[in-house]
Design a protein around this motif. Structure first.
Motif, PDB file in Angstrom:
ATOM      1  N   ASP A   1     -11.735   9.182  -8.295  1.00  0.00           N
ATOM      2  CA  ASP A   1     -11.449   9.743  -7.256  1.00  0.00           C
ATOM      3  C   ASP A   1     -10.706   8.565  -6.401  1.00  0.00           C
ATOM      4  OD1 ASP A   1     -10.640  12.061  -5.334  1.00  0.00           O
ATOM      5  OD2 ASP A   1     -12.203  10.961  -4.200  1.00  0.00           O
ATOM      6  N   ARG A   2     -11.480   7.444  -6.032  1.00  0.00           N
ATOM      7  CA  ARG A   2     -11.490   6.616  -5.364  1.00  0.00           C
ATOM      8  C   ARG A   2     -10.022   5.605  -6.008  1.00  0.00           C
ATOM      9  NH1 ARG A   2     -13.996   1.484  -5.464  1.00  0.00           N
ATOM     10  NH2 ARG A   2     -13.841   0.199  -3.591  1.00  0.00           N
ATOM     11  N   GLU A   3     -10.106   5.578  -7.039  1.00  0.00           N
ATOM     12  CA  GLU A   3      -8.894   4.586  -7.793  1.00  0.00           C
ATOM     13  C   GLU A   3      -7.722   5.603  -7.448  1.00  0.00           C
ATOM     14  OE1 GLU A   3      -9.162   1.689  -8.223  1.00  0.00           O
ATOM     15  OE2 GLU A   3     -11.172   1.538  -8.108  1.00  0.00           O
ATOM     16  N   THR A   4      -7.723   6.633  -7.716  1.00  0.00           N
ATOM     17  CA  THR A   4      -6.494   7.627  -7.538  1.00  0.00           C
ATOM     18  C   THR A   4      -6.040   7.648  -6.229  1.00  0.00           C
ATOM     19  OG1 THR A   4      -7.383   9.510  -9.019  1.00  0.00           O
ATOM     20  CG2 THR A   4      -5.428   9.769  -7.805  1.00  0.00           C
ATOM     21  N   ARG A   5      -7.095   7.538  -5.201  1.00  0.00           N
ATOM     22  CA  ARG A   5      -6.674   7.606  -3.730  1.00  0.00           C
ATOM     23  C   ARG A   5      -5.969   6.162  -3.558  1.00  0.00           C
ATOM     24  NH1 ARG A   5      -8.089  11.830  -1.095  1.00  0.00           N
ATOM     25  NH2 ARG A   5      -9.256  13.338  -2.344  1.00  0.00           N
ATOM     26  N   LYS A   6      -6.741   4.940  -3.838  1.00  0.00           N
ATOM     27  CA  LYS A   6      -6.165   3.655  -3.702  1.00  0.00           C
ATOM     28  C   LYS A   6      -5.004   3.469  -4.141  1.00  0.00           C
ATOM     29  CE  LYS A   6     -10.285   0.565  -3.334  1.00  0.00           C
ATOM     30  NZ  LYS A   6     -10.870  -0.368  -3.934  1.00  0.00           N
ATOM     31  N   LEU A   7      -4.558   4.060  -5.302  1.00  0.00           N
ATOM     32  CA  LEU A   7      -3.319   3.818  -6.181  1.00  0.00           C
ATOM     33  C   LEU A   7      -2.200   4.540  -5.211  1.00  0.00           C
ATOM     34  CD1 LEU A   7      -1.291   3.195  -8.379  1.00  0.00           C
ATOM     35  CD2 LEU A   7      -2.232   5.151  -9.645  1.00  0.00           C
ATOM     36  N   HIS A   8      -2.868   5.860  -4.813  1.00  0.00           N
ATOM     37  CA  HIS A   8      -1.861   6.780  -4.016  1.00  0.00           C
ATOM     38  C   HIS A   8      -1.563   6.017  -2.706  1.00  0.00           C
ATOM     39  CE1 HIS A   8      -1.237  10.480  -1.345  1.00  0.00           C
ATOM     40  NE2 HIS A   8       0.061  10.305  -2.216  1.00  0.00           N
ATOM     41  N   GLU A   9      -2.474   5.499  -2.114  1.00  0.00           N
ATOM     42  CA  GLU A   9      -2.407   4.941  -0.775  1.00  0.00           C
ATOM     43  C   GLU A   9      -1.451   3.482  -0.892  1.00  0.00           C
ATOM     44  OE1 GLU A   9      -6.061   3.733   0.975  1.00  0.00           O
ATOM     45  OE2 GLU A   9      -5.052   2.050   1.907  1.00  0.00           O
ATOM     46  N   THR A  10      -1.679   2.755  -1.915  1.00  0.00           N
ATOM     47  CA  THR A  10      -0.731   1.492  -2.231  1.00  0.00           C
ATOM     48  C   THR A  10       0.712   2.010  -2.179  1.00  0.00           C
ATOM     49  OG1 THR A  10      -2.633   0.693  -3.450  1.00  0.00           O
ATOM     50  CG2 THR A  10      -0.526  -0.468  -3.424  1.00  0.00           C
ATOM     51  N   LEU A  11       0.991   2.808  -3.308  1.00  0.00           N
ATOM     52  CA  LEU A  11       2.468   3.659  -3.413  1.00  0.00           C
ATOM     53  C   LEU A  11       3.021   4.033  -2.029  1.00  0.00           C
ATOM     54  CD1 LEU A  11       4.824   4.116  -5.265  1.00  0.00           C
ATOM     55  CD2 LEU A  11       3.382   6.225  -5.922  1.00  0.00           C
ATOM     56  N   HIS A  12       2.067   4.689  -1.314  1.00  0.00           N
ATOM     57  CA  HIS A  12       2.365   5.561  -0.066  1.00  0.00           C
ATOM     58  C   HIS A  12       2.849   4.488   0.942  1.00  0.00           C
ATOM     59  CE1 HIS A  12       2.571   9.452   1.800  1.00  0.00           C
ATOM     60  NE2 HIS A  12       2.438   8.895   2.941  1.00  0.00           N
ATOM     61  N   VAL A  13       2.040   3.388   1.036  1.00  0.00           N
ATOM     62  CA  VAL A  13       2.405   2.364   2.026  1.00  0.00           C
ATOM     63  C   VAL A  13       3.424   1.708   1.525  1.00  0.00           C
ATOM     64  CG1 VAL A  13       1.518  -0.069   2.868  1.00  0.00           C
ATOM     65  CG2 VAL A  13      -0.041   2.098   2.828  1.00  0.00           C
ATOM     66  N   MET A  14       3.865   1.380   0.302  1.00  0.00           N
ATOM     67  CA  MET A  14       5.312   0.702  -0.260  1.00  0.00           C
ATOM     68  C   MET A  14       6.399   1.535   0.373  1.00  0.00           C
ATOM     69  SD  MET A  14       4.127  -0.750  -3.936  1.00  0.00           S
ATOM     70  CE  MET A  14       5.890  -1.256  -4.178  1.00  0.00           C
ATOM     71  N   LEU A  15       6.054   3.032  -0.184  1.00  0.00           N
ATOM     72  CA  LEU A  15       7.206   3.645   0.202  1.00  0.00           C
ATOM     73  C   LEU A  15       7.576   3.853   1.521  1.00  0.00           C
ATOM     74  CD1 LEU A  15       6.598   6.729  -2.357  1.00  0.00           C
ATOM     75  CD2 LEU A  15       8.570   5.045  -2.368  1.00  0.00           C
ATOM     76  N   ALA A  16       6.569   3.842   2.398  1.00  0.00           N
ATOM     77  CA  ALA A  16       6.713   3.827   3.829  1.00  0.00           C
ATOM     78  C   ALA A  16       7.309   2.450   4.430  1.00  0.00           C
ATOM     79  CB  ALA A  16       5.368   4.325   4.565  1.00  0.00           C
ATOM     80  N   VAL A  17       6.978   1.563   4.000  1.00  0.00           N
ATOM     81  CA  VAL A  17       7.422   0.356   4.269  1.00  0.00           C
ATOM     82  C   VAL A  17       8.592  -0.013   3.872  1.00  0.00           C
ATOM     83  CG1 VAL A  17       6.700  -2.250   4.875  1.00  0.00           C
ATOM     84  CG2 VAL A  17       5.117  -0.563   4.988  1.00  0.00           C
ATOM     85  N   GLY A  18       8.934   0.412   2.605  1.00  0.00           N
ATOM     86  CA  GLY A  18      10.127   0.199   1.736  1.00  0.00           C
ATOM     87  C   GLY A  18      10.066  -1.253   1.029  1.00  0.00           C
ATOM     88  N   ASP A  19       8.813  -1.655   0.878  1.00  0.00           N
ATOM     89  CA  ASP A  19       8.329  -2.957   0.284  1.00  0.00           C
ATOM     90  C   ASP A  19       8.587  -2.839  -1.126  1.00  0.00           C
ATOM     91  OD1 ASP A  19       7.510  -5.289  -0.391  1.00  0.00           O
ATOM     92  OD2 ASP A  19       5.255  -4.915   0.057  1.00  0.00           O
ATOM     93  N   THR A  20       9.467  -3.425  -1.749  1.00  0.00           N
ATOM     94  CA  THR A  20       9.485  -3.763  -3.174  1.00  0.00           C
ATOM     95  C   THR A  20       9.369  -4.862  -3.803  1.00  0.00           C
ATOM     96  OG1 THR A  20      11.652  -3.378  -3.004  1.00  0.00           O
ATOM     97  CG2 THR A  20      10.977  -1.344  -3.456  1.00  0.00           C
ATOM     98  N   SER A  21       8.595  -5.683  -2.993  1.00  0.00           N
ATOM     99  CA  SER A  21       8.617  -7.056  -3.784  1.00  0.00           C
ATOM    100  C   SER A  21       7.827  -7.040  -4.824  1.00  0.00           C
ATOM    101  CB  SER A  21       7.849  -8.005  -2.483  1.00  0.00           C
ATOM    102  OG  SER A  21       6.592  -7.425  -2.328  1.00  0.00           O
ATOM    103  N   ALA A  22       8.021  -8.039  -5.640  1.00  0.00           N
ATOM    104  CA  ALA A  22       7.333  -8.359  -7.083  1.00  0.00           C
ATOM    105  C   ALA A  22       5.644  -8.237  -6.724  1.00  0.00           C
ATOM    106  CB  ALA A  22       7.718  -9.670  -7.503  1.00  0.00           C
ATOM    107  N   GLU A  23       5.455  -8.997  -5.639  1.00  0.00           N
ATOM    108  CA  GLU A  23       3.890  -9.011  -5.504  1.00  0.00           C
ATOM    109  C   GLU A  23       3.065  -7.527  -5.438  1.00  0.00           C
ATOM    110  OE1 GLU A  23       0.242 -10.774  -4.948  1.00  0.00           O
ATOM    111  OE2 GLU A  23       2.090 -11.784  -5.506  1.00  0.00           O
TER     112      GLU A  23
END
Lengths: 172, 730
Positions: free
Chosen positions: B63-85
């Protein structure tokens, strides 16, 4: 005090002399991707800053073991291989009482250094001869010798069996 | 006391039954406990097998890892960050989630996690979601890119997976919680069960201890009660034994008391028989004498038995001339046999391998006499044979004596009763033949005391054989006097002797010694009785005391000599304790044939009898007063030899009885200054004392006679007698 420090110096040089044949005195710089970082108050042979960093070949060059066993997290009997934890600590010149093993997902477990010195605990790099990806709990998996001592097969050691290891922190 | 033992035994029995039940109960409880322990052990081992990865933790991690992955992707999408890092970080997070998914599928969990349908459904949904986006993330990891729309879809998918994992987490938590509660309940139940069992066991143990305590207490009390009972028995036995002793003592006393007057009756009857009487009177007197003799025999037997009953049978073993003893005994029975028309035979080997054996002659003679008198009693007009032989049965050298008669015999039943006290073959026997029924019992005890055995064979109407065997221990008569004595005795004639003597002690001693020499003795208590006896009887020898009441020896001798010429040659020997020259002269003048010092020894008597038998002029002993210094032990041995230890004891008792009376008499005479009575008493005392060998008493009495009867000397005499009394009583 002077005498005490002289004695300390003597013991330190003696220990260095003993450690010499086991590994190279100065730890080489990792050439491949760094998979393990050993840090702590007392890392004698750091290669990057005050940390000792290892890539897979460096680890596999160390004295290790191989053992087939069942674990609660795998299906069937699996052959694990990799360097002994104490070899890794020795290579880093790390001394201390407690080890904190930190995983990729920030999971961590604390264990006494005796788990490394008294047990043939290994940092497995391979399962059935194959290097382990992150998806397969790689790259490093702390494997207790369940095949040598069935008394270890309990929750206490399960919780210490950390996979996806990135860092070992040594403390007194 | 016995009543207290029985319930005690009952209590013990009850307690042991309770104990047994408790033991069985305890064993059952123990079995139950073992079963529960086995159950616990089994549960533990399944628990051990079930050591598996924690399902809840794994689901939580997923559950935790799912949320972390979702959060990471969500933040990327929200900020529009598509850097390699960021892409790399996102890829790592997916890899971790992937590994967690694999764990959930592959790892073994305890309980019913993998078999639960809801869990399986959730896992399937989550897996589809996670593995469904594998290509997208593989592409990202390989450096590729995804469209914003695709990323949005992945984002949406992760949100759905997150919902699923959350549901799974909640469900798993509930499941684990209920499993845990169930397990706790089961353990609780087991604990309660074992607690109950342990409690019961404890109760059982308490009861067992209590029961055992009760049992032990009862056993102890029973032991005490038994001890009490046993003490009671002991006391009762002692009391009975004491009673028996008192009875025997009484019998002995009464026996003695009867015997003294009976002896007087017998003596008088014998004297009467000698006098010319009308036929009717003569036969009456004879009856009196025979009855008296029978009575005496009975009393003697009873006295013997009373002594035997107390184990006071003393065996006085000494060398005994077998042939002499047998002949002497048979001779004693000859008259009685003749009276009943029986012939009596003595059959023995011409030569004994052991002519002298060591045994108690008095006792052996007693047995012989008893068996012979029985044989004579139960046979009339037949024969009685005393058959003697030497046997060596079973390697033991024995002397066997068979008393064979041709009498009425005894049947089988009667034989059973023989040798038992107070039992005669049947009552008619006792009516017809008399007797105490003790004779054979006494014989048996004597023979056994002599180390032998006794037995009987008999057939009614044919006759009986009573036999006994005693050990044949060869002995030798060493004493020279005995050898010469036996030589003398071989030629010693059996005479009828009249003993005229007033003192009972002297009477008994002299009569005993004479009887031992095979002489027939008639007693007379004073000179007058002596003269009467001589007038009516036929005697070969008269032994005459000098000082006697009623009529003294001198006067009696004068009267006998005056009876007529038939009595002129009758040897009359004077016996005196104080032989002075004057006395000797007086004796001669009165017509006495001889003069002997008292007390008379066996050897003295033998010499006198031998001389009288040969009608030789009786030699006077020289300095008779000096012949009296035999010590007490020598005198005792002599008398014991003649009449046995018991006879001697009786005489000693008689002496002390006599002495007491004489001392009283003496004391009275001293007060009255009656010198004559005092002198007579002292004389009697002296004679009696020397008769049994108490020489110091005799000497003192003599001194008192001649000197002043001072109180000092009288006291000394009293003391000496009393000392002797105590010594001899002990």
């Amino acid at each position: 005090m002077r005498l005490a420090s002289a004695l300390q110096l003597f013991i330190a040089s003696f220990l260095s002399a003993v450690a010499l044949p086991v590994c190279a005195l100065a730890l080489d710089l990792p050439t491949g991707p760094v998979v393990l970082t050993v840090r702590g108050d007392n890392v004698a042979y750091p290669n990057v800053g005050d940390e000792a960093q290892f890539d897979i070949p460096m680890l596999e060059a160390l004295r290790g073991r191989e053992g087939s066993m069942e674990t609660p997290w795998t299906k069937g009997r699996i052959r694990f291989s990799g360097p002994l934890l104490r070899s890794v600590l020795g290579a880093a010149g790390a001394t201390g009482g407690m080890l904190k093993i930190v995983a990729l997902n920030d999971y961590s477990a604390e264990l006494p250094v005796e788990d490394a010195t008294k047990l043939d605990t290994m940092l497995a790099t391979r399962m059935d001869g194959q290097l382990m990806s992150v998806r397969e709990k790689g790259p490093l998996f702390l494997v207790y010798p369940f095949d040598l001592d069935s008394d270890l097969f309990n929750e206490k050691y399960f919780s210490r069996s950390v996979w996806q290891i990135t860092t070992i922190e040594v403390s007194r | 006391m016995i009543r207290t033992v029985a319930p005690r035994a009952d209590v013990i029995g009850k307690a042991s039954r309770v104990t047994a039940v408790l033991q069985i109960f305890a064993i059952i409880l123990l079995c139950g406990l073992i079963y529960i322990l086995a159950d616990i052990s089994a549960r533990y081992s399944t628990l051990q097998d079930g050591i598996r990865e924690n399902a809840l933790w794994s689901v939580y991690q997923l559950d935790r890892e799912t949320r972390k992955l979702h959060e990471t992707l969500h933040v990327m999408l929200a900020v529009g960050d598509t850097s390699a890092e960021s892409i790399k970080q996102l890829s790592t997070r997916y890899d971790i989630l992937y590994s967690r998914m694999t764990i959930l599928e592959e790892a073994s969990f305890g309980g019913r996690f993998h078999i639960d349908a809801t869990v399986s459904r959730h896992i399937a949904a989550i897996r589809d979601g996670v593995f469904g986006s594998q290509h997208d993330f593989d592409r990202l990891a390989a450096g590729g890119s995804l469209s914003a729309k695709r990323l949005g879809e992945v984002d949406m998918g992760l949100e759905a997976i997150g919902r699923s994992t959350e549901e799974l987490l909640t469900y798993t938590n509930n499941m684990v919680s209920s499993d845990r509660a169930d397990g706790r309940d089961a353990i609780m139940r087991l604990q309660v069960k074992s607690a109950i069992l342990v409690g019961l066991l404890a109760v059982c143990a308490v009861f067992l201890v209590a029961s055992l305590r009760r049992q032990l207490k009862s056993v102890r009390l029973a032991g005490l009660a038994l001890e009490e009972v046993s003490n009671g028995f002991n006391e009762a036995f002692l009391a009975a034994d004491a009673g028996n002793r008192a009875k025997s003592q009484f019998m002995a006393t009464i026996g003695h008391e009867i015997r003294t007057p009976l002896n007087a009756i017998l003596g008088t009857a014998e004297l009467l028989e000698l006098s010319p009487l009308p036929t009717a009177a003569a036969s009456g007197v004879q009856t009196i004498r025979r009855s008296g003799e029978a009575l005496l025999e009975i009393i003697n037997e009873i006295l013997d038995y009373a002594k035997l009953e107390h184990g006071r049978l003393e065996v006085d073993a000494r060398p005994v001339d077998v042939e002499k003893l047998l002949r002497c005994t048979v001779d004693m029975m000859r008259d009685r046999a003749r009276e009943r028309g029986n012939r009596i035979h003595l059959v023995m080997p011409t030569e004994f391998s052991a002519p002298v054996i060591v045994t108690d002659p008095t006792r052996m003679r007693q047995v012989l006499l008893n068996l012979l008198s029985n044989a004579v009693k139960f046979t009339s007009g037949g024969s009685v044979t005393l058959k003697v032989s030497e046997t060596d049965a079973a390697g033991e050298e024995r002397l066997r004596v068979d008393v064979v008669d041709t009498g009425i015999g005894i049947d089988e039943e009667g034989l059973q009763k023989l040798f038992r006290p107070f039992s005669q073959v049947d009552l008619s026997i006792s009516r017809e033949y008399g007797g105490t029924g003790l004779g054979l019992t006494i014989c048996k005890q004597i023979v056994e005391a002599l180390g032998g055995s006794v037995g009987v064979e008999s057939r009614p109407g044919v006759g009986s054989v009573f036999w006994f065997e005693i050990p044949r221990v060869p002995g030798a008569i060493t004493s020279t006097t005995d050898v010469s004595a036996s030589q003398l005795e071989d030629t010693l004639p059996a005479l009828d002797i009249l003993l005229v003597e007033d003192n009972l002690v002297n009477q008994q001693v002299a009569a005993g010694l004479l009887a031992h020499l095979g002489q027939k003795v008639t007693l007379a208590a004073n000179g007058r009785e002596g003269v009467e006896a001589v007038r009516n009887g036929r005697f070969d020898l008269v032994l005459m005391d000098m000082q006697m009441p009623v009529m003294d020896g001198i006067e009696a001798t004068l009267m006998i000599r005056a009876l007529g010429s038939a009595f002129a040659k009758l040897p009359i020997i004077a016996m005196t304790a104080n032989a002075s020259a004057d006395d000797e002269r007086l004796c001669h003048e009165a017509g006495m044939s001889g003069f002997e010092a008292k007390p008379m020894s066996s050897a003295q008597l033998r010499r006198i009898v031998a001389g009288a038998g040969k009608r030789l002029p009786v030699q006077l002993s020289q300095s008779p007063a000096n012949g009296t210094d035999a010590s007490f032990e020598v005198r005792k041995a002599e008398i014991v030899d003649a009449i046995g230890a018991e006879g001697f004891e009786e005489i000693v008792a008689l002496f002390f009885q006599d002495a007491t009376a004489l001392l009283d008499q003496l004391a009275k005479a001293r007060l009255d200054r009656d010198m004559q009575t005092a002198d007579r008493s002292l004389h009697t005392l002296k004679g009696a004392a020397s008769s049994i060998g108490l020489q110091d008493v005799a000497d003192l009495s003599q001194k008192l006679r001649h000197g002043d009867i001072s109180s000092d000397m009288f006291g000394e005499l009293e003391n000496t007698i009393s000392n002797h009394r105590h010594r001899l009583a002990a």
